[in-house]
Design a protein around this motif. Structure first.
Motif, PDB file in Angstrom:
ATOM      1  N   ASP A  18       0.832  -1.205   0.000  1.00 21.59           N
ATOM      2  CA  ASP A  18       0.000   0.000   0.000  1.00 21.59           C
ATOM      3  C   ASP A  18       0.869   1.259   0.000  1.00 21.59           C
ATOM      4  OD1 ASP A  18      -1.708   2.128   0.604  1.00 21.59           O
ATOM      5  OD2 ASP A  18      -2.871   0.978   2.060  1.00 21.59           O
ATOM      6  N   PRO A  19       0.812   2.072  -1.062  1.00 23.00           N
ATOM      7  CA  PRO A  19       1.643   3.278  -1.124  1.00 23.00           C
ATOM      8  C   PRO A  19       1.348   4.278  -0.005  1.00 23.00           C
ATOM      9  CG  PRO A  19       0.388   2.987  -3.170  1.00 23.00           C
ATOM     10  CD  PRO A  19       0.025   1.867  -2.271  1.00 23.00           C
ATOM     11  N   ARG A  20       0.108   4.314   0.491  1.00 22.73           N
ATOM     12  CA  ARG A  20      -0.221   5.223   1.598  1.00 22.73           C
ATOM     13  C   ARG A  20       0.490   4.801   2.873  1.00 22.73           C
ATOM     14  NH1 ARG A  20      -6.390   4.306   0.715  1.00 22.73           N
ATOM     15  NH2 ARG A  20      -5.378   2.305   0.742  1.00 22.73           N
ATOM     16  N   VAL A  21       0.614   3.498   3.078  1.00 24.93           N
ATOM     17  CA  VAL A  21       1.339   2.992   4.247  1.00 24.93           C
ATOM     18  C   VAL A  21       2.814   3.322   4.117  1.00 24.93           C
ATOM     19  CG1 VAL A  21       2.028   0.900   5.491  1.00 24.93           C
ATOM     20  CG2 VAL A  21      -0.356   1.203   4.782  1.00 24.93           C
ATOM     21  N   VAL A  22       3.355   3.170   2.912  1.00 26.19           N
ATOM     22  CA  VAL A  22       4.766   3.507   2.678  1.00 26.19           C
ATOM     23  C   VAL A  22       5.016   4.959   3.058  1.00 26.19           C
ATOM     24  CG1 VAL A  22       6.578   3.774   0.941  1.00 26.19           C
ATOM     25  CG2 VAL A  22       5.085   1.770   0.882  1.00 26.19           C
ATOM     26  N   VAL A 102       3.260  -9.885  19.446  1.00 26.41           N
ATOM     27  CA  VAL A 102       3.227  -8.594  18.769  1.00 26.41           C
ATOM     28  C   VAL A 102       3.035  -7.506  19.815  1.00 26.41           C
ATOM     29  CG1 VAL A 102       1.911  -7.148  17.166  1.00 26.41           C
ATOM     30  CG2 VAL A 102       2.365  -9.543  16.600  1.00 26.41           C
ATOM     31  N   GLN A 103       3.851  -6.477  19.768  1.00 20.25           N
ATOM     32  CA  GLN A 103       3.787  -5.404  20.757  1.00 20.25           C
ATOM     33  C   GLN A 103       2.616  -4.463  20.523  1.00 20.25           C
ATOM     34  OE1 GLN A 103       5.916  -4.857  23.367  1.00 20.25           O
ATOM     35  NE2 GLN A 103       6.902  -6.795  22.943  1.00 20.25           N
ATOM     36  N   HIS A 104       2.390  -4.074  19.264  1.00 19.60           N
ATOM     37  CA  HIS A 104       1.346  -3.092  18.941  1.00 19.60           C
ATOM     38  C   HIS A 104       0.629  -3.473  17.660  1.00 19.60           C
ATOM     39  CE1 HIS A 104       2.115   0.055  21.899  1.00 19.60           C
ATOM     40  NE2 HIS A 104       3.374  -0.285  21.790  1.00 19.60           N
ATOM     41  N   CYS A 105      -0.687  -3.266  17.664  1.00 15.32           N
ATOM     42  CA  CYS A 105      -1.511  -3.353  16.463  1.00 15.32           C
ATOM     43  C   CYS A 105      -2.078  -1.961  16.232  1.00 15.32           C
ATOM     44  CB  CYS A 105      -2.651  -4.352  16.638  1.00 15.32           C
ATOM     45  SG  CYS A 105      -2.098  -6.049  16.798  1.00 15.32           S
ATOM     46  N   VAL A 106      -1.797  -1.394  15.076  1.00 18.64           N
ATOM     47  CA  VAL A 106      -2.241  -0.040  14.752  1.00 18.64           C
ATOM     48  C   VAL A 106      -3.266  -0.138  13.626  1.00 18.64           C
ATOM     49  CG1 VAL A 106      -1.505   2.247  13.989  1.00 18.64           C
ATOM     50  CG2 VAL A 106       0.036   0.852  15.398  1.00 18.64           C
ATOM     51  N   VAL A 107      -4.405   0.525  13.826  1.00 21.94           N
ATOM     52  CA  VAL A 107      -5.477   0.492  12.835  1.00 21.94           C
ATOM     53  C   VAL A 107      -5.315   1.666  11.883  1.00 21.94           C
ATOM     54  CG1 VAL A 107      -7.983   0.534  12.500  1.00 21.94           C
ATOM     55  CG2 VAL A 107      -7.008  -0.652  14.480  1.00 21.94           C
ATOM     56  N   LYS A 108      -5.499   1.377  10.580  1.00 19.92           N
ATOM     57  CA  LYS A 108      -5.445   2.413   9.559  1.00 19.92           C
ATOM     58  C   LYS A 108      -6.770   3.168   9.567  1.00 19.92           C
ATOM     59  CE  LYS A 108      -3.327  -0.903   6.615  1.00 19.92           C
ATOM     60  NZ  LYS A 108      -3.353  -1.481   5.291  1.00 19.92           N
ATOM     61  N   PRO A 109      -6.792   4.411   9.134  1.00 23.21           N
ATOM     62  CA  PRO A 109      -5.712   5.182   8.524  1.00 23.21           C
ATOM     63  C   PRO A 109      -4.663   5.564   9.568  1.00 23.21           C
ATOM     64  CG  PRO A 109      -7.648   6.572   8.755  1.00 23.21           C
ATOM     65  CD  PRO A 109      -8.031   5.189   9.202  1.00 23.21           C
ATOM     66  N   LEU A 110      -3.434   5.609   9.111  1.00 26.66           N
ATOM     67  CA  LEU A 110      -2.305   5.860  10.004  1.00 26.66           C
ATOM     68  C   LEU A 110      -2.082   7.347  10.203  1.00 26.66           C
ATOM     69  CD1 LEU A 110       0.166   3.301   8.453  1.00 26.66           C
ATOM     70  CD2 LEU A 110      -1.239   2.985  10.488  1.00 26.66           C
ATOM     71  N   SER A 111      -1.716   7.693  11.412  1.00 21.38           N
ATOM     72  CA  SER A 111      -1.247   9.049  11.685  1.00 21.38           C
ATOM     73  C   SER A 111       0.209   8.930  12.120  1.00 21.38           C
ATOM     74  CB  SER A 111      -2.081   9.712  12.785  1.00 21.38           C
ATOM     75  OG  SER A 111      -1.783   9.154  14.044  1.00 21.38           O
ATOM     76  N   THR A 112       1.004   9.899  11.725  1.00 19.09           N
ATOM     77  CA  THR A 112       2.424   9.848  12.059  1.00 19.09           C
ATOM     78  C   THR A 112       2.650   9.789  13.567  1.00 19.09           C
ATOM     79  OG1 THR A 112       2.990  10.969   9.997  1.00 19.09           O
ATOM     80  CG2 THR A 112       4.665  10.978  11.725  1.00 19.09           C
TER      81      THR A 112
END
Length: 130
Positions: A18-22, A102-112
């Motif tokens: 996913d280019p947005r994740v990149v 796994v330490q963390h699961c982050v839900v998209k959309p991602l924030s910096t």
């Protein structure tokens, strides 16, 4: 900030298509001074992680519907910490991943800021052990 010549920045391996994740992970890595390796193939990622001198400090694993990356968790967690990115919130799946290490699961959309927080908290135990 001037760094010592022998300083080696931490390396994040990002597995995504996913280019947005990149873009989001690249921004977070740049802000904290981390190197970023980008891969789209879980098999190539497997061999890089399992390599004797991989130099990978953290894996960010994007669980896109088209990404066959879940199997990579079982061979990754004994070598390097993992942050999982998920498209939809799924408490049961997040709990299962956390039981696997796994330490963390982050839900998209991602924030910096949220991504940096997950990365920093995941790498913190490794930094404290040094």
């Amino acid at each position: 900030m001037k760094r010592h010549p022998s300083f080696k920045p931490r390396t994040i391996l990002l597995l995504t298509t996913d280019p947005r994740v990149v873009c989001a992970v690249r921004a977070a890595a740049a802000q904290k001074g981390y190197e970023l390796r980008l891969l789209q193939d879980p098999i190539v990622a497997y061999y890089q992680i399992r390599g004797e001198s991989s130099g990978i400090d953290l894996v960010v694993l994007d669980l896109d519907p088209g990404m066959q990356a879940v199997a990579l968790l079982s061979v990754t967690l004994d070598r390097v910490p993992v942050v999982v990115l998920m498209s939809v919130p799924n408490a049961r799946l997040a709990e299962l991943f956390q039981h696997r290490g796994v330490q963390h699961c982050v839900v998209k959309p991602l924030s910096t800021p949220r991504l940096i927080d997950a990365i920093e908290h995941t790498l913190a135990p490794a930094a404290e052990a040094v």
